[in-house]
Design an enzyme around this catalytic site. Structure first.
Site, PDB file in Angstrom:
ATOM      1  N   HIS A  40       0.836  -1.194   0.000  1.00 51.34           N
ATOM      2  CA  HIS A  40       0.000   0.000   0.000  1.00 51.34           C
ATOM      3  C   HIS A  40       0.877   1.254   0.000  1.00 51.34           C
ATOM      4  CE1 HIS A  40      -3.832  -2.116   1.618  1.00 51.34           C
ATOM      5  NE2 HIS A  40      -3.891  -1.934   0.325  1.00 51.34           N
ATOM      6  N   HIS A  73       0.475  -8.789   1.102  1.00 49.37           N
ATOM      7  CA  HIS A  73      -0.700  -9.076   1.916  1.00 49.37           C
ATOM      8  C   HIS A  73      -1.196 -10.504   1.750  1.00 49.37           C
ATOM      9  CE1 HIS A  73      -1.015  -4.616   1.186  1.00 49.37           C
ATOM     10  NE2 HIS A  73      -1.095  -4.672   2.495  1.00 49.37           N
ATOM     11  N   HIS A 123      -9.792  -5.645   4.717  1.00 50.90           N
ATOM     12  CA  HIS A 123      -8.382  -5.535   4.391  1.00 50.90           C
ATOM     13  C   HIS A 123      -7.946  -6.733   3.541  1.00 50.90           C
ATOM     14  CE1 HIS A 123      -3.999  -5.347   4.941  1.00 50.90           C
ATOM     15  NE2 HIS A 123      -4.198  -4.069   5.186  1.00 50.90           N
ATOM     16  N   GLU A 125      -5.264  -8.475   3.433  1.00 57.19           N
ATOM     17  CA  GLU A 125      -4.632  -9.576   4.174  1.00 57.19           C
ATOM     18  C   GLU A 125      -5.682 -10.503   4.758  1.00 57.19           C
ATOM     19  OE1 GLU A 125      -2.595 -10.380   8.458  1.00 57.19           O
ATOM     20  OE2 GLU A 125      -1.926  -8.553   7.451  1.00 57.19           O
ATOM     21  N   CYS A 194       2.522  -9.096  14.052  1.00 54.07           N
ATOM     22  CA  CYS A 194       3.941  -9.069  13.686  1.00 54.07           C
ATOM     23  C   CYS A 194       4.767  -8.341  14.745  1.00 54.07           C
ATOM     24  CB  CYS A 194       4.088  -8.373  12.330  1.00 54.07           C
ATOM     25  SG  CYS A 194       5.776  -8.190  11.768  1.00 54.07           S
ATOM     26  N   SER A 222      -2.879   2.321   3.851  1.00 53.39           N
ATOM     27  CA  SER A 222      -2.062   1.449   4.691  1.00 53.39           C
ATOM     28  C   SER A 222      -2.680   1.285   6.074  1.00 53.39           C
ATOM     29  CB  SER A 222      -0.643   2.022   4.820  1.00 53.39           C
ATOM     30  OG  SER A 222       0.073   1.368   5.847  1.00 53.39           O
ATOM     31  N   ASN A 224      -1.443  -0.337   8.725  1.00 51.07           N
ATOM     32  CA  ASN A 224      -0.520  -0.138   9.842  1.00 51.07           C
ATOM     33  C   ASN A 224      -0.223   1.343  10.058  1.00 51.07           C
ATOM     34  OD1 ASN A 224       2.350   0.430   8.596  1.00 51.07           O
ATOM     35  ND2 ASN A 224       1.477  -1.199   7.351  1.00 51.07           N
TER      36      ASN A 224
END
Length: 285
Positions: A40, A73, A123, A125, A194, A222, A224
């Protein structure tokens, strides 16, 4: 203006790996493609496009002879079958952390357990992980879990395997687990946030608490980066999320003596460096 940069700002291992693979593919393959955006960040995907790497919006668009990069992702298992069936070569840039989550939900289903994921259902992922089992249940947080437990009579006895989106805020994960542990007696829990995400979030919180303002650099898409901004706002009254130095809010930064700087895991080092240089050189009264 003094600018303090978080130590862990910028690319994480999975993103750096994916971008490296993308550049190698763009430089060697005759027909390089990427399924969606490798990460992203429009600066990265735009630069790759200039090198001839075009994006596919669906695996059915692939043709024989294409070399198709799968983004960090991750994607569902059916995507691999579709690409192979169309004669495309697959270059898998799925983050190893994400691949681990995919394997966990697959194993859960094989064991007869219900896979549950805490994260954003929209999302990529999370959607990709859902493609590794037949019925992934996704909760965005504790409120949804509480509603689900109340609506399902046998929720307490259901065998659940619980994982998290790798970029999830740890507070959301921990508060979700509290509800699940109260409501369910047959749980297998895997903390799949993570390490790099947790480190970034912890550093951002500590830095935000000791500066006049925080600048968070990253693409609006994004997850995160969005979470970093949310965390900073819990500890600092002036927080600004930008994509590049051109978006620095000089008027709002007026009067700030010390400004913190962090960035999402998909933000290139060159952009972070430019933002810091611009902020450090600017004379604000």
């Amino acid at each position: 203006m003094e600018v303090i940069e978080a130590k862990s700002a910028g690319f994480c291992f999975g993103v750096a790996r994916a971008v490296k693979m993308a550049w190698e593919l763009a430089g060697t393959a005759q027909r390089p493609r990427m399924l969606g955006s490798v990460i992203h960040n429009e600066h990265v995907t735009g630069a790759l496009a200039e090198q001839g790497m075009t994006a596919l919006s669906h695996p059915d668009e692939a043709q024989a002879g294409d070399s198709v990069l799968l983004r960090a992702h991750g994607v569902g298992r059916a995507v691999y079958d579709t690409l192979s069936g169309r004669g495309a070569a697959i270059v898998d840039a799925t983050c190893p952390r994400v691949a681990h989550v995919q394997q966990l939900v697959k194993e859960a289903q094989d064991e007869g357990r219900q896979p549950v994921m805490i994260g954003d259902p929209n999302h990529p992922e999370v959607q990709g992980v859902g493609g590794w089992c037949s019925s992934l249940v996704v909760f965005s947080g504790p409120d949804e879990i509480a509603e689900w437990a109340e609506s399902i009579a046998a929720a307490g006895e259901t065998a659940l395997t619980v994982v998290s989106q790798t970029t999830l805020r740890r507070e959301v994960w921990e508060s979700s687990l509290k509800i699940l542990k109260k409501q369910c007696t047959n749980l297998k829990i895997f903390d799949t946030i993570c390490d790099a995400t947790h480190t970034r979030q912890s550093e951002a919180a500590l830095l935000a608490a000791r500066v006049d303002a925080m600048v968070v650099v990253g693409d609006p898409q994004s997850a995160n980066t969005k979470h970093l901004t949310e965390i900073c706002r819990l500890h600092c009254s002036r927080v600004f999320q930008i994509e590049s130095a051109d978006e620095l809010p000089w008027a709002e930064l007026s009067g700030c003596r010390v400004v913190g700087l962090t960035a999402g895991a998909s933000t290139p080092a060159s952009i972070i460096k430019e933002v810091k240089k611009t902020m450090s050189e600017e004379k604000i009264q």
